[in-house]
Design a protein around this motif. Structure first.
Motif, short mmCIF file in Angstrom:
data_model
loop_
_atom_site.label_atom_id
_atom_site.label_comp_id
_atom_site.label_asym_id
_atom_site.label_seq_id
_atom_site.Cartn_x
_atom_site.Cartn_y
_atom_site.Cartn_z
N ALA A 162 -28.84 41.94 -8.85
CA ALA A 162 -28.51 41.15 -10.04
C ALA A 162 -27.68 39.95 -9.63
N ALA A 163 -28.05 39.35 -8.47
CA ALA A 163 -27.29 38.21 -7.96
C ALA A 163 -27.28 37.04 -8.93
N GLY A 164 -28.32 36.94 -9.76
CA GLY A 164 -28.39 35.85 -10.73
C GLY A 164 -27.66 36.14 -12.03
N GLY A 165 -27.03 37.30 -12.11
CA GLY A 165 -26.32 37.67 -13.34
C GLY A 165 -27.27 38.25 -14.38
N LEU A 166 -26.70 38.88 -15.38
CA LEU A 166 -27.49 39.42 -16.48
C LEU A 166 -27.56 38.39 -17.60
N THR A 167 -28.77 38.00 -17.92
CA THR A 167 -28.96 36.91 -18.89
C THR A 167 -29.41 37.41 -20.26
N GLY A 168 -29.88 38.66 -20.33
CA GLY A 168 -30.39 39.17 -21.59
C GLY A 168 -29.31 39.75 -22.48
N ASP A 169 -29.65 39.98 -23.74
CA ASP A 169 -28.71 40.61 -24.67
C ASP A 169 -29.41 41.63 -25.57
N ALA A 170 -30.66 42.01 -25.21
CA ALA A 170 -31.40 42.98 -26.01
C ALA A 170 -32.36 43.75 -25.11
N VAL A 171 -32.50 45.04 -25.39
CA VAL A 171 -33.46 45.86 -24.65
C VAL A 171 -34.21 46.76 -25.62
N ARG A 172 -35.44 47.02 -25.26
CA ARG A 172 -36.25 48.04 -25.93
C ARG A 172 -36.51 49.12 -24.89
N ILE A 173 -36.18 50.36 -25.24
CA ILE A 173 -36.20 51.42 -24.24
C ILE A 173 -36.66 52.72 -24.87
N ASP A 174 -37.51 53.45 -24.14
CA ASP A 174 -37.94 54.78 -24.58
C ASP A 174 -36.97 55.80 -23.98
N SER A 175 -36.08 56.32 -24.81
CA SER A 175 -35.06 57.27 -24.36
C SER A 175 -35.40 58.70 -24.72
N SER A 176 -36.69 58.99 -24.89
CA SER A 176 -37.08 60.33 -25.29
C SER A 176 -36.91 61.36 -24.19
N THR A 177 -36.67 60.92 -22.95
CA THR A 177 -36.41 61.87 -21.87
C THR A 177 -34.93 62.03 -21.56
N SER A 178 -34.07 61.14 -22.07
CA SER A 178 -32.63 61.29 -21.84
C SER A 178 -31.83 60.36 -22.73
N SER A 179 -30.85 60.92 -23.43
CA SER A 179 -29.92 60.10 -24.21
C SER A 179 -29.00 59.30 -23.30
N GLN A 180 -28.92 59.69 -22.02
CA GLN A 180 -28.01 59.01 -21.10
C GLN A 180 -28.41 57.56 -20.85
N TYR A 181 -29.69 57.21 -21.04
CA TYR A 181 -30.08 55.81 -20.90
C TYR A 181 -29.33 54.96 -21.92
N VAL A 182 -29.32 55.42 -23.17
CA VAL A 182 -28.64 54.68 -24.23
C VAL A 182 -27.14 54.64 -23.97
N SER A 183 -26.55 55.77 -23.60
CA SER A 183 -25.11 55.80 -23.34
C SER A 183 -24.73 54.87 -22.20
N GLY A 184 -25.54 54.88 -21.12
CA GLY A 184 -25.23 54.03 -19.97
C GLY A 184 -25.22 52.56 -20.34
N LEU A 185 -26.17 52.16 -21.20
CA LEU A 185 -26.21 50.76 -21.65
C LEU A 185 -25.06 50.46 -22.59
N MET A 186 -24.73 51.40 -23.48
CA MET A 186 -23.61 51.19 -24.40
C MET A 186 -22.29 50.97 -23.65
N LEU A 187 -22.10 51.70 -22.57
CA LEU A 187 -20.82 51.65 -21.86
C LEU A 187 -20.55 50.28 -21.25
N VAL A 188 -21.59 49.53 -20.92
CA VAL A 188 -21.39 48.20 -20.34
C VAL A 188 -21.63 47.08 -21.33
#
Length: 444
Positions: A162-188
């Motif tokens: 991620a040398a260019g930095g994070l430029t986005g502010d929205a994601v669409r994600i299928d979290s049906s295999t783990s709620s941890q995906y959502v939590s990990g994104l929320m934490l940052v």
């Protein structure tokens, strides 16, 4: 407290030896203290490492999963040191890790740390145990790509840049295999310039109470997370993550195996310090025990569960799937059939837990069927004497899974001669499991 990053595990069987599970032949009566919640511990460590000042965390679980998290956060710039019985976390400027980050088999590490590494920028590699590549992480990595990171694989091992930095502010994600995906994104999310909009696109998110836990803990750090559509859409507002001194609750999922031990032996085991209210999914064991006929009562000492005639039931564990092995143990001792549903996703945990439970209980003589989303277990109430140590090599296989080891220990209480092939895998979330188990069995 000793530093979880350097703490040694309790003495157990030597390498190559097998653990004879205690079979007391009498009701157990004990008060048990369990270590802090793994889920709360690792969330608290991440929030502290990303906050705007130093903070102190008390009651952090001392186990492999938290050691791996501490090592990862240190590698990315945080200072974490033991202060008596607590941990002092001093946030430092985030930077790329100089060496690959070891995730072991820890879901919270492999799903919470990559977003932090992306926030840090630069290149960072992730490795893990032999089976780590089988644990799902691809949806999270795709979300990080949407934010601007590049990643060279869809499973561990992988390298994130991620040398260019994070430029986005929205994601669409299928979290049906783990709620941890959502939590990990929320934490940052609050650390991104425009915050983060998260939309879940799949079927129901498993273990949804863990997302509630993340939101509640983030709120204590003054992070504002809006649930725009329940279970589907969240908005993390940008801003500083405030430093906050945290105290970790007892781990209620780890506590469940001890509560069930009292019930299976016809005695009473009390968990000291059980919270009056908790966002931990493990708290669901209280309702499951009562539903199957056990006596459950709170007292000044904690929460106790007592043995009774158990009846099979149908129970949806989608929101508390980590309880599946201990509920399976209850089902074995019940009359009638217990159907455990809503847990298809646990096939992607440390092992395929549905297959592992069915296999090991079947080898003991328990009638059990795999269901598309769970298990059907025919109870052996009145016929427990027909059960026997597993055929073949006579071992209960833990499949390198701490929850399977908990199931094996519970079966050992009611089936004489059960031996576990890998009780040391319990160090993942409870390094002194053997000592605590033996103390419970020996209590008078």
């Amino acid at each position: 407290m000793s530093d979880p990053a350097t703490a040694t595990r309790a003495t157990g069987p030597s390498a190559g030896e097998h653990w004879q599970a205690p079979c007391p032949g009498r009701p157990l009566h004990a008060v048990v203290e369990v270590p802090g919640s793994k889920s709360e511990s690792n969330r608290a460590l991440v929030l502290a490492a990303l906050s705007d000042g130093p903070s102190t965390i008390r009651g952090v679980l001392e186990a492999r999963d938290t050691r791996l998290m501490i090592d990862a956060l240190r590698a990315l710039g945080a200072g974490i040191e033991a202060e008596g019985t607590a941990l002092r976390v001093s946030p430092g400027p985030l930077h790329a890790a100089a060496q690959p980050i070891d995730c072991g088999l820890a879901g919270t590490v492999m799903r919470f740390v990559p977003p932090i590494a992306a926030l840090a920028g630069g290149s960072c590699s992730f490795i893990g145990d032999e089976r780590a590549g089988g644990r799902p992480v691809a949806p999270l990595l795709d979300a990080l790509r949407q934010l601007g990171a590049s990643i060279d694989a869809d499973a561990i091992p992988f390298t994130l840049n991620a040398a260019g930095g994070l430029t986005g502010d929205a994601v669409r994600i299928d979290s049906s295999t783990s709620s941890q995906y959502v939590s990990g994104l929320m934490l940052v999310g609050a650390r991104l310039p425009r915050g983060l909009d998260i939309v879940h696109t799949g079927t129901a998110v498993p273990s949804a109470p863990h997302i509630v836990m993340t939101i509640d803990m983030a709120a204590r750090h003054r992070v504002r997370i809006e649930a725009l559509r329940t279970g589907r859409h969240w908005r993390v507002h940008p801003g500083a993550i405030a430093a906050f001194d945290e105290r970790i609750e007892p781990d209620l999922t780890n506590a469940a195996v001890f509560l069930v031990a009292g019930v299976l032996t016809g005695g009473t085991v009390t968990i000291a310090g059980w919270p009056r209210r908790s966002a931990q999914p493990g708290s669901m064991i209280r309702a499951v025990l009562a539903r199957m006929g056990a006596a459950v009562a709170a007292s000044p000492e904690g929460l106790g569960a007592s043995g009774a005639l158990l009846a099979g039931t149908r129970v949806d564990l989608h929101e508390a799937s980590e309880l599946t092995p201990v509920v399976a143990a209850l089902a074995v001792a019940a009359s009638g059939t217990t159907a455990i549903t809503g847990v298809a996703h646990i096939r992607g945990h440390e092992t395929d837990r549905i297959r592992a439970i069915a296999t090991e209980l079947g080898r003991l003589g328990v009638p059990v069927r795999e269901l598309p989303e769970g298990l059907a277990i025919t109870g052996m109430a009145g016929r427990l004497g027909q059960l026997h140590p597993s055929e073949g090599d006579g071992l209960f296989a833990c499949h390198r899974d701490h929850r399977m080891a908990h199931l094996g220990a519970l079966m050992g209480l009611i089936v004489p001669g059960v031996r576990l092939d890998d009780v040391d895998c319990t160090t993942k979330t409870m390094p002194d499991f053997i000592d605590r188990w033996n103390a419970m069995v020996d209590a008078r």
